[in-house]
Design a protein around this motif. Structure first.
Motif, PDB file in Angstrom:
ATOM      1  N   ASP A  54      42.611  26.812  47.086  1.00 32.94           N
ATOM      2  CA  ASP A  54      42.823  27.458  48.383  1.00 32.94           C
ATOM      3  C   ASP A  54      44.326  27.619  48.569  1.00 32.94           C
ATOM      4  O   ASP A  54      44.945  27.054  49.460  1.00 32.94           O
ATOM      5  CB  ASP A  54      42.220  26.619  49.508  1.00 32.94           C
ATOM      6  N   GLY A  79      42.417  38.381  39.029  1.00 34.12           N
ATOM      7  CA  GLY A  79      41.833  37.103  39.395  1.00 34.12           C
ATOM      8  C   GLY A  79      40.427  37.255  39.917  1.00 34.12           C
ATOM      9  O   GLY A  79      39.504  36.531  39.517  1.00 34.12           O
ATOM     10  N   TRP A  80      40.230  38.219  40.816  1.00 37.04           N
ATOM     11  CA  TRP A  80      38.898  38.451  41.386  1.00 37.04           C
ATOM     12  C   TRP A  80      37.929  38.935  40.317  1.00 37.04           C
ATOM     13  O   TRP A  80      36.795  38.460  40.220  1.00 37.04           O
ATOM     14  CB  TRP A  80      38.994  39.485  42.516  1.00 37.04           C
ATOM     15  N   LEU A  81      38.381  39.884  39.481  1.00 36.06           N
ATOM     16  CA  LEU A  81      37.499  40.443  38.455  1.00 36.06           C
ATOM     17  C   LEU A  81      37.116  39.400  37.408  1.00 36.06           C
ATOM     18  O   LEU A  81      35.943  39.306  37.019  1.00 36.06           O
ATOM     19  CB  LEU A  81      38.187  41.630  37.768  1.00 36.06           C
ATOM     20  N   SER A  82      38.103  38.616  36.950  1.00 31.80           N
ATOM     21  CA  SER A  82      37.796  37.623  35.926  1.00 31.80           C
ATOM     22  C   SER A  82      36.903  36.517  36.472  1.00 31.80           C
ATOM     23  O   SER A  82      36.144  35.891  35.720  1.00 31.80           O
ATOM     24  CB  SER A  82      39.086  37.024  35.361  1.00 31.80           C
ATOM     25  N   HIS A  83      36.956  36.269  37.784  1.00 38.06           N
ATOM     26  CA  HIS A  83      36.095  35.255  38.389  1.00 38.06           C
ATOM     27  C   HIS A  83      34.670  35.776  38.551  1.00 38.06           C
ATOM     28  O   HIS A  83      33.702  35.085  38.215  1.00 38.06           O
ATOM     29  CB  HIS A  83      36.656  34.830  39.740  1.00 38.06           C
ATOM     30  N   HIS A  84      34.528  36.988  39.057  1.00 34.66           N
ATOM     31  CA  HIS A  84      33.192  37.510  39.364  1.00 34.66           C
ATOM     32  C   HIS A  84      32.523  38.173  38.155  1.00 34.66           C
ATOM     33  O   HIS A  84      31.303  38.049  37.994  1.00 34.66           O
ATOM     34  CB  HIS A  84      33.280  38.502  40.527  1.00 34.66           C
ATOM     35  N   TRP A 133      34.077  29.418  32.613  1.00 37.14           N
ATOM     36  CA  TRP A 133      33.520  30.391  33.562  1.00 37.14           C
ATOM     37  C   TRP A 133      32.024  30.178  33.718  1.00 37.14           C
ATOM     38  O   TRP A 133      31.489  30.284  34.837  1.00 37.14           O
ATOM     39  CB  TRP A 133      33.795  31.821  33.078  1.00 37.14           C
ATOM     40  N   SER A 146      44.254  42.371  41.014  1.00 31.25           N
ATOM     41  CA  SER A 146      42.788  42.420  40.989  1.00 31.25           C
ATOM     42  C   SER A 146      42.199  41.572  39.871  1.00 31.25           C
ATOM     43  O   SER A 146      40.992  41.284  39.884  1.00 31.25           O
ATOM     44  CB  SER A 146      42.316  43.866  40.824  1.00 31.25           C
ATOM     45  N   ASP A 155      46.199  29.064  41.082  1.00 33.77           N
ATOM     46  CA  ASP A 155      45.810  30.476  40.985  1.00 33.77           C
ATOM     47  C   ASP A 155      46.708  31.351  41.863  1.00 33.77           C
ATOM     48  O   ASP A 155      47.175  32.403  41.442  1.00 33.77           O
ATOM     49  CB  ASP A 155      44.344  30.661  41.404  1.00 33.77           C
ATOM     50  N   THR A 171      44.110  38.078  32.105  1.00 35.95           N
ATOM     51  CA  THR A 171      42.834  37.544  31.643  1.00 35.95           C
ATOM     52  C   THR A 171      42.889  36.986  30.231  1.00 35.95           C
ATOM     53  O   THR A 171      42.273  35.956  29.949  1.00 35.95           O
ATOM     54  CB  THR A 171      41.748  38.645  31.718  1.00 35.95           C
TER      55      THR A 171
END
Length: 479
Positions: A255, A91-96, A215, A89, A401, A143
């Motif tokens: 991707d 990757g998604w959290l650090s991006h958003h 970011w 999780s 990623d 992170t």
């Protein structure tokens, strides 16, 4: 264009920017980056404490709750299960959320988990809170190095990112010392509870950290990114060039899943990354980190000697990490791995022979402790840090990623397997048989390193990627 951007912000010109304190003995900018690095690297300290604390607390906790071998194995390995979830999780959290907010979340969750472990009222509650701590560890482990790499300047990036691994070993050593102190009273609750203090310190420190400029650019907040970069660099022109480089890098869209499905060469690099992380964990280091007192019990040490010897082993593990940092760009990756796997294989075979002999003398006991220290030094100078270095170097930028996520997940899953199976192996195969098995695995990993692992020292990442995508054999991707 770059020069024009450098003049924006607070109206600083390149000439004026060069008149800062960079020529003075005390450079405020460098001090600021160092302070940021230390605070962010406290995530490694938290993770190390969580990994190390269980070794000393396990016997006292198990005695109070009459825990079976399987139950104790789950207490140990549940943290890695949570870490696997956290890393997936992250990757998604650090991006958003952003790197900073993800670190804040990780610190808060870690503090809750540490307090919960200290207050546990049963085996299931301990397992549950260990999972919570693991989620925080997995999130922070992904992170913090990412944040450090995006804050650091080019000439300090390697050292900044290495501080995370160094702080991890410091955390393990601190946990071993803490366990030693509380072992006299047998207070396992304080052993776990101590971890909440660095988590609280980390949480407070992260609140004052700047956002990652990379970011901010990803979010389209270019003015804020430029202001923070100006604050972190002595030269406004350098800051503007870095912002421009970030923009160019972000034009390459990530991707990885599509690339993984359609490109066999990328699948090779992902597979190599998975293999490297499996080798790191199955080399056996966490059998020692998690169960050192149990191993020393087989060597006929009393309880107090077990915890003191464990602390010494943790200290060796910490200092040996400096060897890898100093040699990785001088010797290269493969020579260090050759030495590491050879040392670990021999150490495990010798330890198995000592345990098989019955440990009938104090000399044999001291030899067993020495062999454990040699083993930990071999791992800390080689497979411990270098697998992460190699995994980051072999993944093409379009799938980096995805490749790193697969490697990180593998690390925690194999870590969990080791934690869950080690006690059972020692009971079924015997301590000697278990370490002979680990020695054989390290011999196998030496062969795999010779046959499959590339030497990436001094190689540009673009060159490695080009050779990968042309189908060059894995071991020949580098020099």
């Amino acid at each position: 264009m770059v020069e024009e951007e450098a003049r924006q912000g607070q109206g600083v010109t390149p000439a004026e920017g060069m008149e800062d304190d960079s020529t003075s003995f005390f450079d405020p900018t460098r001090f600021k980056i160092l302070a940021i690095g230390v605070v962010a690297a406290l995530a490694g300290l938290m993770s190390g404490i969580d990994i190390g604390v269980v070794s000393g607390a396990l016997a006292f906790f198990g005695k109070q709750f009459h825990a079976s071998t399987l139950a104790l194995s789950w207490v140990v390995s549940s943290m890695m299960a949570g870490a696997a979830v956290g890393s997936v999780s992250a990757g998604w959290l650090s991006h958003h959320m952003g790197r900073k907010r993800a670190l804040i979340l990780g610190a808060a969750v870690f503090a809750v988990g540490a307090a919960g472990c200290a207050l546990s009222w049963s085996i299931p509650s301990m397992i549950a809170f260990r999972v919570v701590m693991g989620v925080a560890v997995g999130l922070s482990a992904f992170t913090a190095p990412l944040y450090l790499s995006e804050i650091a300047s080019e000439d300090s990036r390697g050292a900044m990112v290495s501080t995370y691994q160094l702080m991890l070993t410091v955390g393990i050593f601190v946990a071993f010392l803490s366990d030693t102190y509380f072992s006299y009273s047998g207070d396992w609750r304080w052993m776990f509870g101590v971890a909440a203090f660095p988590a609280a310190l980390f949480l407070i420190g992260v609140l004052f950290l700047p956002y990652s400029p990379r970011w901010l650019v990803m979010q389209g907040r270019h003015r804020e990114a430029r202001q923070i970069m100006l604050d972190l660099r002595n030269d406004p022109l350098e800051a503007a060039k870095e912002i421009q480089a970030i923009r160019l890098q972000l034009e390459t869209k990530q991707d990885g899943w599509k690339l993984f499905r359609t490109n066999s060469n990328f699948r090779r690099s992902v597979g190599l990354g998975i293999m490297l992380q499996a080798m790191q964990q199955f080399a056996g280091i966490n059998i020692v980190m998690f169960y050192a007192p149990k191993i020393l019990e087989y060597a006929k040490f009393d309880t107090q000697s077990q915890v003191w010897c464990t602390a010494i082993i943790g200290m060796v593990n910490m200092f040996a990490t400096f060897v890898a940092v100093g040699l990785v760009d001088r010797w290269g990756r493969k020579p260090i791995l050759y030495v590491g796997f050879t040392v670990m294989a021999i150490a495990m075979v010798v330890l198995g022979c000592l345990l098989h002999s019955g440990m009938g003398s104090s000399g044999a006991q001291m030899a067993a402790v020495f062999v454990l220290m040699v083993f930990c030094a071999g791992h800390a100078m080689s497979a411990g840090p270098l697998m992460w270095v190699l995994c980051s170097e072999i993944q093409p930028i379009g799938g980096r990623d995805f490749g790193m996520a697969a490697s990180t997940l593998t690390n925690w899953v194999t870590n969990m397997i080791v934690g869950l199976s080690a006690l059972t192996l020692m009971e079924t195969l015997g301590a000697a048989g278990t370490f002979w098995l680990v020695g054989a695995l390290n011999a196998l990993f030496l062969i795999l390193t010779i046959l499959l692992v590339p030497e990436t020292k001094g190689m540009a990442l673009a060159v490695i990627e080009e050779r990968l995508m042309k189908g060059v054999k894995l071991r020949k991707l580098g020099r």
